[in-house]
Design a protein around this motif. Sequence first.
Motif, PDB file in Angstrom:
ATOM      1  N   ARG A 146     -74.476  34.205 -16.497  1.00 38.26           N
ATOM      2  CA  ARG A 146     -74.571  34.979 -15.263  1.00 38.26           C
ATOM      3  C   ARG A 146     -74.479  34.010 -14.088  1.00 38.26           C
ATOM      4  NH1 ARG A 146     -79.472  38.067 -12.598  1.00 38.26           N
ATOM      5  NH2 ARG A 146     -78.286  39.231 -11.082  1.00 38.26           N
ATOM      6  N   LEU A 147     -73.387  34.108 -13.331  1.00 32.49           N
ATOM      7  CA  LEU A 147     -73.148  33.194 -12.222  1.00 32.49           C
ATOM      8  C   LEU A 147     -73.399  33.836 -10.871  1.00 32.49           C
ATOM      9  CD1 LEU A 147     -69.857  31.520 -13.429  1.00 32.49           C
ATOM     10  CD2 LEU A 147     -72.180  30.644 -13.625  1.00 32.49           C
ATOM     11  N   TYR A 148     -73.254  35.175 -10.791  1.00 35.94           N
ATOM     12  CA  TYR A 148     -73.370  35.850  -9.514  1.00 35.94           C
ATOM     13  C   TYR A 148     -74.348  37.010  -9.631  1.00 35.94           C
ATOM     14  CZ  TYR A 148     -68.912  33.521  -8.800  1.00 35.94           C
ATOM     15  OH  TYR A 148     -67.918  32.595  -8.711  1.00 35.94           O
ATOM     16  N   GLY A 149     -75.128  37.215  -8.619  1.00 33.56           N
ATOM     17  CA  GLY A 149     -76.003  38.368  -8.508  1.00 33.56           C
ATOM     18  C   GLY A 149     -76.654  38.334  -7.140  1.00 33.56           C
ATOM     19  N   VAL A 150     -76.413  39.342  -6.325  1.00 39.89           N
ATOM     20  CA  VAL A 150     -76.919  39.339  -4.953  1.00 39.89           C
ATOM     21  C   VAL A 150     -77.594  40.669  -4.661  1.00 39.89           C
ATOM     22  CG1 VAL A 150     -76.319  39.086  -2.523  1.00 39.89           C
ATOM     23  CG2 VAL A 150     -75.023  37.832  -4.235  1.00 39.89           C
ATOM     24  N   ASN A 151     -78.789  40.618  -4.104  1.00 38.32           N
ATOM     25  CA  ASN A 151     -79.523  41.789  -3.640  1.00 38.32           C
ATOM     26  C   ASN A 151     -79.955  41.481  -2.213  1.00 38.32           C
ATOM     27  OD1 ASN A 151     -81.100  44.002  -3.281  1.00 38.32           O
ATOM     28  ND2 ASN A 151     -82.665  43.417  -4.759  1.00 38.32           N
ATOM     29  N   PHE A 152     -79.539  42.309  -1.235  1.00 41.55           N
ATOM     30  CA  PHE A 152     -79.810  41.957   0.156  1.00 41.55           C
ATOM     31  C   PHE A 152     -79.935  43.192   1.039  1.00 41.55           C
ATOM     32  CE2 PHE A 152     -75.261  42.286  -0.286  1.00 41.55           C
ATOM     33  CZ  PHE A 152     -74.858  42.935   0.864  1.00 41.55           C
ATOM     34  N   ASN A 153     -80.531  42.980   2.221  1.00 42.73           N
ATOM     35  CA  ASN A 153     -80.547  43.963   3.303  1.00 42.73           C
ATOM     36  C   ASN A 153     -79.717  43.388   4.442  1.00 42.73           C
ATOM     37  OD1 ASN A 153     -82.291  45.905   2.177  1.00 42.73           O
ATOM     38  ND2 ASN A 153     -84.043  44.616   2.654  1.00 42.73           N
ATOM     39  N   HIS A 154     -78.903  44.227   5.055  1.00 41.54           N
ATOM     40  CA  HIS A 154     -78.037  43.795   6.152  1.00 41.54           C
ATOM     41  C   HIS A 154     -78.436  44.538   7.416  1.00 41.54           C
ATOM     42  CE1 HIS A 154     -73.790  43.942   8.080  1.00 41.54           C
ATOM     43  NE2 HIS A 154     -74.465  42.913   8.535  1.00 41.54           N
ATOM     44  N   HIS A 155     -78.774  43.793   8.465  1.00 42.60           N
ATOM     45  CA  HIS A 155     -79.132  44.373   9.759  1.00 42.60           C
ATOM     46  C   HIS A 155     -78.040  43.986  10.755  1.00 42.60           C
ATOM     47  CE1 HIS A 155     -83.119  45.041   8.068  1.00 42.60           C
ATOM     48  NE2 HIS A 155     -83.010  43.811   7.574  1.00 42.60           N
ATOM     49  N   LEU A 156     -77.610  44.954  11.553  1.00 37.86           N
ATOM     50  CA  LEU A 156     -76.470  44.731  12.436  1.00 37.86           C
ATOM     51  C   LEU A 156     -76.700  45.413  13.775  1.00 37.86           C
ATOM     52  CD1 LEU A 156     -73.412  44.010  12.946  1.00 37.86           C
ATOM     53  CD2 LEU A 156     -72.877  46.189  11.877  1.00 37.86           C
ATOM     54  N   GLY A 157     -76.452  44.693  14.848  1.00 39.28           N
ATOM     55  CA  GLY A 157     -76.448  45.259  16.198  1.00 39.28           C
ATOM     56  C   GLY A 157     -75.153  44.858  16.880  1.00 39.28           C
ATOM     57  N   GLU A 158     -74.432  45.846  17.434  1.00 36.97           N
ATOM     58  CA  GLU A 158     -73.130  45.576  18.046  1.00 36.97           C
ATOM     59  C   GLU A 158     -73.080  46.101  19.466  1.00 36.97           C
ATOM     60  OE1 GLU A 158     -69.574  45.722  14.913  1.00 36.97           O
ATOM     61  OE2 GLU A 158     -70.599  47.644  15.117  1.00 36.97           O
ATOM     62  N   ILE A 159     -72.308  45.413  20.289  1.00 30.68           N
ATOM     63  CA  ILE A 159     -72.007  45.895  21.626  1.00 30.68           C
ATOM     64  C   ILE A 159     -70.547  45.526  21.899  1.00 30.68           C
ATOM     65  CG2 ILE A 159     -72.804  43.802  22.796  1.00 30.68           C
ATOM     66  CD1 ILE A 159     -73.836  45.769  25.018  1.00 30.68           C
ATOM     67  N   GLY A 160     -69.828  46.434  22.538  1.00 30.73           N
ATOM     68  CA  GLY A 160     -68.432  46.132  22.757  1.00 30.73           C
ATOM     69  C   GLY A 160     -67.722  47.145  23.610  1.00 30.73           C
ATOM     70  N   PHE A 161     -66.442  46.953  23.715  1.00 31.18           N
ATOM     71  CA  PHE A 161     -65.554  47.768  24.531  1.00 31.18           C
ATOM     72  C   PHE A 161     -64.369  48.168  23.671  1.00 31.18           C
ATOM     73  CE2 PHE A 161     -61.551  47.570  26.921  1.00 31.18           C
ATOM     74  CZ  PHE A 161     -61.751  48.616  27.798  1.00 31.18           C
ATOM     75  N   THR A 162     -63.993  49.440  23.718  1.00 33.73           N
ATOM     76  CA  THR A 162     -62.828  49.945  22.988  1.00 33.73           C
ATOM     77  C   THR A 162     -61.916  50.693  23.941  1.00 33.73           C
ATOM     78  OG1 THR A 162     -64.114  50.218  20.965  1.00 33.73           O
ATOM     79  CG2 THR A 162     -62.052  51.406  21.090  1.00 33.73           C
ATOM     80  N   LYS A 163     -60.637  50.405  23.874  1.00 32.93           N
ATOM     81  CA  LYS A 163     -59.630  51.111  24.667  1.00 32.93           C
ATOM     82  C   LYS A 163     -58.576  51.632  23.702  1.00 32.93           C
ATOM     83  CE  LYS A 163     -57.265  52.404  28.275  1.00 32.93           C
ATOM     84  NZ  LYS A 163     -57.585  53.630  28.931  1.00 32.93           N
ATOM     85  N   SER A 164     -58.292  52.925  23.771  1.00 37.12           N
ATOM     86  CA  SER A 164     -57.314  53.546  22.883  1.00 37.12           C
ATOM     87  C   SER A 164     -56.177  54.150  23.685  1.00 37.12           C
ATOM     88  CB  SER A 164     -57.968  54.655  22.056  1.00 37.12           C
ATOM     89  OG  SER A 164     -58.933  54.127  21.209  1.00 37.12           O
ATOM     90  N   TRP A 165     -54.981  53.992  23.154  1.00 38.95           N
ATOM     91  CA  TRP A 165     -53.805  54.658  23.661  1.00 38.95           C
ATOM     92  C   TRP A 165     -53.306  55.585  22.569  1.00 38.95           C
ATOM     93  CZ3 TRP A 165     -54.876  49.501  24.425  1.00 38.95           C
ATOM     94  CH2 TRP A 165     -55.063  49.106  25.741  1.00 38.95           C
TER      95      TRP A 165
END
Length: 167
Positions: A3-22
């Motif tokens: 067994r070489l790989y095994g991952v258990n995790f929590n991911h927390h994310l906060g984003e701020i940004g600008f979006t322009k659509s045509w």
Amino acid sequence: GDRLYGVNFNHHLGEIGFTKSWKFVRLQLGGSYQLYNYGSFLYRFHNEAATDIEKESYLKFGALYAVNTFNDQYFPTKGSELEMRYHYAIPLDQSKPFHTADIHWSAAFSFNSRFTLMPRVEGRYLTTENTVSEMNTLGGQERGKYFSQQIPFYGINHFEMTMRTLI
């Protein structure tokens, strides 16, 4: 059989940004804070001993340029989609900043009313090997299921971590 790989995790994310659509084009600029808390972690960097990492956190700044000319969101018969993404990441553990670049292209070619061919090309480049949460991942049937940078690949059910360059 090891067994070489095994991952258990929590991911927390906060984003701020600008979006322009045509009509067919979308441009995004912004930044984010990401924190990964690892519960259990088993991974080896280049045949070394198992790595013991408790958390990783980053400030990321980047841009996305996307063009989508598909005639239908779910069952397109013509058109194409191109997404290019770039991020500059600053690890908060005092390691060196790094860059990531992603590209995704797909198109729809219809031969008749019942058959459409949809080729896809995806790739990602990473300038560091010292991060687990930003490593290139491959597998599954949908983009970004476990990690945002996950590239789908039929035949691999979950995901596999890969090298710095992946196409």
